[in-house]
Design an enzyme around this catalytic site. Structure first.
Site, PDB file in Angstrom:
ATOM      1  N   HIS A  35     -13.586   2.537   5.072  1.00  0.00           N
ATOM      2  CA  HIS A  35     -12.487   1.990   4.910  1.00  0.00           C
ATOM      3  C   HIS A  35     -12.268   1.004   5.828  1.00  0.00           C
ATOM      4  O   HIS A  35     -11.309   0.335   5.712  1.00  0.00           O
ATOM      5  CB  HIS A  35     -11.349   2.916   4.649  1.00  0.00           C
ATOM      6  CG  HIS A  35     -11.360   3.585   3.573  1.00  0.00           C
ATOM      7  ND1 HIS A  35     -11.214   5.211   3.393  1.00  0.00           N
ATOM      8  CD2 HIS A  35     -11.196   3.117   2.204  1.00  0.00           C
ATOM      9  CE1 HIS A  35     -11.001   5.501   2.027  1.00  0.00           C
ATOM     10  NE2 HIS A  35     -11.176   4.366   1.314  1.00  0.00           N
ATOM     11  N   TYR A  81      -7.722 -10.517   1.407  1.00  0.00           N
ATOM     12  CA  TYR A  81      -8.596  -9.103   1.292  1.00  0.00           C
ATOM     13  C   TYR A  81      -9.098  -9.098  -0.085  1.00  0.00           C
ATOM     14  O   TYR A  81     -10.112  -8.677  -0.364  1.00  0.00           O
ATOM     15  CB  TYR A  81      -7.966  -7.901   1.620  1.00  0.00           C
ATOM     16  CG  TYR A  81      -8.400  -6.692   1.512  1.00  0.00           C
ATOM     17  CD1 TYR A  81      -9.712  -6.617   1.864  1.00  0.00           C
ATOM     18  CD2 TYR A  81      -8.352  -5.631   0.860  1.00  0.00           C
ATOM     19  CE1 TYR A  81     -10.724  -5.473   1.775  1.00  0.00           C
ATOM     20  CE2 TYR A  81      -9.028  -4.552   0.238  1.00  0.00           C
ATOM     21  CZ  TYR A  81     -10.158  -4.296   0.978  1.00  0.00           C
ATOM     22  OH  TYR A  81     -10.955  -3.115   0.707  1.00  0.00           O
ATOM     23  N   LYS A  82      -8.283  -9.256  -1.254  1.00  0.00           N
ATOM     24  CA  LYS A  82      -8.390  -8.902  -2.571  1.00  0.00           C
ATOM     25  C   LYS A  82      -9.075 -10.219  -3.274  1.00  0.00           C
ATOM     26  O   LYS A  82      -9.470 -10.105  -4.508  1.00  0.00           O
ATOM     27  CB  LYS A  82      -7.315  -8.531  -3.423  1.00  0.00           C
ATOM     28  CG  LYS A  82      -6.401  -7.228  -3.171  1.00  0.00           C
ATOM     29  CD  LYS A  82      -5.215  -6.942  -3.730  1.00  0.00           C
ATOM     30  CE  LYS A  82      -4.773  -5.571  -3.521  1.00  0.00           C
ATOM     31  NZ  LYS A  82      -5.567  -4.329  -3.692  1.00  0.00           N
ATOM     32  N   TYR A 113       0.981  -1.175  -0.217  1.00  0.00           N
ATOM     33  CA  TYR A 113      -0.060  -0.085  -0.105  1.00  0.00           C
ATOM     34  C   TYR A 113       0.796   1.250   0.031  1.00  0.00           C
ATOM     35  O   TYR A 113       1.882   1.371   0.774  1.00  0.00           O
ATOM     36  CB  TYR A 113      -0.798   0.191   1.199  1.00  0.00           C
ATOM     37  CG  TYR A 113      -1.887  -0.824   1.271  1.00  0.00           C
ATOM     38  CD1 TYR A 113      -2.708  -0.889   0.422  1.00  0.00           C
ATOM     39  CD2 TYR A 113      -1.887  -1.686   2.737  1.00  0.00           C
ATOM     40  CE1 TYR A 113      -3.839  -1.924   0.847  1.00  0.00           C
ATOM     41  CE2 TYR A 113      -3.107  -2.380   2.948  1.00  0.00           C
ATOM     42  CZ  TYR A 113      -3.996  -2.592   2.063  1.00  0.00           C
ATOM     43  OH  TYR A 113      -5.120  -3.615   2.102  1.00  0.00           O
ATOM     44  N   ARG A 123      -4.919   7.908  -8.720  1.00  0.00           N
ATOM     45  CA  ARG A 123      -4.098   7.010  -8.039  1.00  0.00           C
ATOM     46  C   ARG A 123      -4.601   5.785  -8.746  1.00  0.00           C
ATOM     47  O   ARG A 123      -5.724   5.881  -9.310  1.00  0.00           O
ATOM     48  CB  ARG A 123      -4.067   6.832  -6.786  1.00  0.00           C
ATOM     49  CG  ARG A 123      -5.289   6.386  -6.190  1.00  0.00           C
ATOM     50  CD  ARG A 123      -5.249   6.624  -4.795  1.00  0.00           C
ATOM     51  NE  ARG A 123      -4.530   5.326  -4.129  1.00  0.00           N
ATOM     52  CZ  ARG A 123      -5.095   4.174  -3.642  1.00  0.00           C
ATOM     53  NH1 ARG A 123      -6.207   4.008  -3.837  1.00  0.00           N
ATOM     54  NH2 ARG A 123      -4.325   3.165  -3.113  1.00  0.00           N
ATOM     55  N   ASN A 169      -5.612   1.697  -8.155  1.00  0.00           N
ATOM     56  CA  ASN A 169      -5.896   0.570  -7.104  1.00  0.00           C
ATOM     57  C   ASN A 169      -5.895  -0.798  -8.083  1.00  0.00           C
ATOM     58  O   ASN A 169      -6.427  -0.523  -9.269  1.00  0.00           O
ATOM     59  CB  ASN A 169      -6.900   0.674  -6.166  1.00  0.00           C
ATOM     60  CG  ASN A 169      -6.918  -0.248  -4.944  1.00  0.00           C
ATOM     61  OD1 ASN A 169      -6.069  -0.922  -4.876  1.00  0.00           O
ATOM     62  ND2 ASN A 169      -7.812  -0.117  -4.146  1.00  0.00           N
ATOM     63  N   GLU A 194      -8.297  -0.239 -10.969  1.00  0.00           N
ATOM     64  CA  GLU A 194      -9.001   1.146 -10.982  1.00  0.00           C
ATOM     65  C   GLU A 194      -8.370   2.225 -11.194  1.00  0.00           C
ATOM     66  O   GLU A 194      -7.231   2.577 -10.358  1.00  0.00           O
ATOM     67  CB  GLU A 194      -9.826   1.351  -9.558  1.00  0.00           C
ATOM     68  CG  GLU A 194     -10.877   0.204  -9.120  1.00  0.00           C
ATOM     69  CD  GLU A 194     -11.351   0.221  -7.667  1.00  0.00           C
ATOM     70  OE1 GLU A 194     -12.473  -0.753  -7.430  1.00  0.00           O
ATOM     71  OE2 GLU A 194     -10.755   0.810  -6.839  1.00  0.00           O
TER      72      GLU A 194
END
Lengths: 355, 328
Positions: free
Chosen positions: A193, A316-317, A37, A223, A225, A265
């Site tokens: 979040h 998480y992904k 991250y 940015r 993601n 994204e």
């Protein structure tokens, strides 16, 4: 250039395809051979010609089909678009920003003619020619946010800013990576979040909030993601998890190249002028593994990133179960050669795959 | 993201303008109107926003924030109203004495640190003196959008009542004016008592007035988030001091009449800033080491941060002592 729009689906028979043009301009999200991250913000002030960063709101070959898919999602679930009562002005801000940007950036596709508050909007790809009164909701078939985001690729979160905090108070969310506007509506930045692992402990969100609160008019930011999606699904929502979640179990060594997609994204951030709200467009780009590995640098790097990603992030992904299968496939495209820094494909300078 | 990340420049984006009108309103206050030099419309702005005006005053560059008080719905001009401060650092005197119609100037894009809470069912504005300016834009906005509001405006005298006549003529039932020299004062307690649920209060004026409104509202049970204020601080003069900037690897002198931020800029250090008035937080700077006392004047850092000696807001705060080293 004039864009040739695809006729394709993001459900059922999954006829979605990227052309060679779309593959080469894909926003590959890894600037080095590993990933962790970071707030990784930069100014959104254009980019190399033809890249997805060049225009304020990128329009590509998937535009018309993505809008058709959005219409299907909304017909089944109108709560994908919501706007709390105080966010109507931000909806008009969003409409103005997108109409002005698209008509200036793609004059062959979109036209905006303004005579005071009397506006005429022409969207040629979607066959729309509509005259309405700016700031008068009764002259649109639906609210301004819904109206314009039915004609703009990507999801849109509209964040109200009050007392050094951002609130998820409006949005159009049909192409999301497993989050729900209906669940998050009205939440503050830390609340929505909350499910993200590790980043809170790293102080990422505190820094990100501070950055976002200070985004100013005329100075948008962006940015990237990313996550992973099996089949080219735009709508990977919690609401429809029962439909798409199970598809993650259909991967085999034979079909993974075609079925497994990297989902990226392009997130941009705009201070809206009239409402002082923050517009957060989240544009989804999908690419099949088999297309991605046609760029040798990306094939090498994706293998290394997926291999070395911390377990919490892979969980998480949502691809921890499929990681071994992905690594078997991707390792065939990693010959161990070094990769050039940065995200660009570097097709002319990077060596082909050594076998 | 890209191979060569772009570095953001300090401050908001700039707009090149021409002074299109200079309108004296009374002995102390003058309105300055700007048009864009490129002929484009101004960007729309949200009521409560300010712009930072760049003034080339001889060898010195002054950057002062002023609330935009023109109608946010009018993209042909931006306007500010400036009170002359004879004891100030010279920005308002420069505008009053030097700036003429036709002069080219540079201003920034609007930045809003004092927005309307658009959830409000009613907005009560409390203005003291030149603190009227952001409310002029807010009133224009609410009139267009059909929002409920009322204004309580305290001025020194009829002569110094900037925009009093215009406001009372246009909105006789919503504007209440109080003149100090007639011993009139805002009856704040009664005013707060009679408001419907969902009302927001906004105050802009001298520090004493802002503190009074916050304290009175809190004592009457108003939630903090329904009470909004804006006070721009002007940097105050003070004894000169020396600062070591370790990232830039230079030692600079801060003069008596300049701020630490201005001294950094004078020495070519591109330090971040937005409001230049201690409110926005953008110029927050880490202290590496210090031997002496900080003179904190900002609204941004909390009391603990002020006491810690670990942070300083160089736009308004100063230092007295032997040595100061900053991470800039």
């Amino acid at each position: 250039m004039t864009i040739q729009f695809n006729t394709e689906t993001f459900r059922d028979d999954y006829s979605f395809r990227n052309s060679d043009w779309a593959i080469k301009r894909f926003p590959f999200p890894f600037h080095e051979d590993s990933y962790m991250y970071s707030v990784n913000m930069e100014q959104h002030r254009g980019g190399p010609a033809g890249s997805v960063y060049e225009k304020r709101f990128d329009v590509d070959e998937h535009y018309v089909s993505e809008m058709a898919d959005r219409a299907i999602v909304l017909a089944e679930d109108p709560l994908r678009c919501q706007s709390l009562p105080h966010m109507t002005l931000a909806g008009w801000d969003t409409l103005e920003l997108i109409m002005v940007s698209k008509s200036e950036d793609y004059p062959d596709l979109f036209e905006l003619h303004r005579d005071g508050d009397r506006w005429r909007w022409i969207n040629k790809p979607m066959g729309i020619d509509h005259t309405f009164t700016f700031l008068d909701e009764t002259t649109l078939p639906c609210g301004p946010l819904e109206y314009i985001t039915r004609q703009a690729q990507g999801d849109y979160a509209v964040l109200d800013q009050r007392g050094d905090m951002l609130y998820m108070d409006a949005g159009m969310v049909t192409t999301q990576a497993d989050w729900s506007l209906d669940f998050d509506i009205g939440m503050d930045f830390f609340e929505w979040h909350a499910p993200v692992p590790l980043a809170h402990e790293m102080g990422i969100f505190k820094r990100a909030l501070k950055f976002l609160l200070n985004i100013q008019q005329g100075a948008p930011a962006r940015r990237l993601n990313w996550t992973m999606t099996v089949n080219p699904l735009l709508d990977t929502s919690p609401e429809n998890y029962h439909k798409w979640g199970v598809q993650k179990t259909t991967l085999t060594p034979e079909n993974i190249g075609a079925k497994q997609h990297l989902r990226v994204e392009l997130q941009t951030f705009y201070r809206l002028p009239r409402s002082n709200a923050l517009l957060f467009p989240i544009r989804c780009y999908l690419i099949a593994f088999q297309d991605l590995v046609t760029v040798p640098k990306w094939g090498r790097r994706l293998h290394r990133v997926v291999r070395d990603l911390p377990e919490e992030l892979a969980t998480y992904k949502g691809f921890i179960a499929n990681r071994p299968l992905m690594l078997d496939y991707l390792s065939r495209y990693d010959d161990g050669l070094p990769t050039s820094p940065g995200i660009w494909p570097d097709l002319e300078t990077e060596p082909p795959l050594q076998t | 993201m890209s191979a060569a990340p772009q570095k953001a420049k300090a401050g908001a984006e700039k707009i090149e303008v021409t002074v299109s009108a200079v309108v004296p309103l009374n002995p102390l206050v003058t309105r300055f109107e700007f048009t864009r030099r490129d002929g484009q419309p101004f960007p729309p702005f949200s009521a409560g926003a300010h712009t930072v005006v760049e003034m080339r005053d001889g060898a010195r560059t002054r950057l002062n924030p002023y609330s935009l008080m023109s109608d946010p719905g009018d993209s042909s001009i931006y306007a500010i109203s400036v009170r002359r401060d004879d004891q100030g650092r010279g920005g308002s005197l420069f505008l009053h004495n030097q700036v003429k119609v036709g002069d080219p100037m540079t201003i920034t894009y609007p930045v809003n640190l004092f927005p309307l809470d658009l959830r409000g069912r009613k907005h009560v504005f409390l203005a003291g003196g030149i603190g009227i300016t952001p409310f002029l834009a807010m009133i224009a906005h609410l009139e267009r959008m059909g929002g409920a509001w009322e204004l309580h405006y305290s001025c020194r005298s009829k002569e110094l009542g900037t925009y009093v006549d215009e406001l009372t003529y246009k909105h006789p039932n919503k504007v209440h004016v109080y003149f100090d020299d007639q011993d009139q004062a805002i009856g704040l307690e009664d005013l707060l008592d009679g408001q419907p649920l969902g009302t927001h209060v906004y105050v802009c004026g001298p520090k004493g007035m802002i503190d009074w409104v916050h304290a009175t509202a809190a004592a009457h049970g108003w939630p903090d988030e329904n009470v909004h204020s804006e006070e721009f601080l002007a940097p105050q003069p003070g004894k000169p001091f020396e600062v070591r900037l370790c990232k830039s690897d230079i030692t600079i002198q801060v003069g008596e009449h300049e701020s630490l931020l201005e001294a950094m800029e004078r020495c070519g250090v591109d330090a971040p800033f937005l409001c230049r008035g201690g409110a926005c937080g953008q110029c927050e700077t880490d202290v590496v080491s210090s031997d002496g006392d900080f003179v904190h004047r900002d609204h941004w850092l909390d009391d603990d941060e002020h006491a810690s000696g670990k942070k300083i807001m160089p736009c308004v705060s100063r230092f007295v002592g032997k040595s100061l080293v900053l991470d800039r």
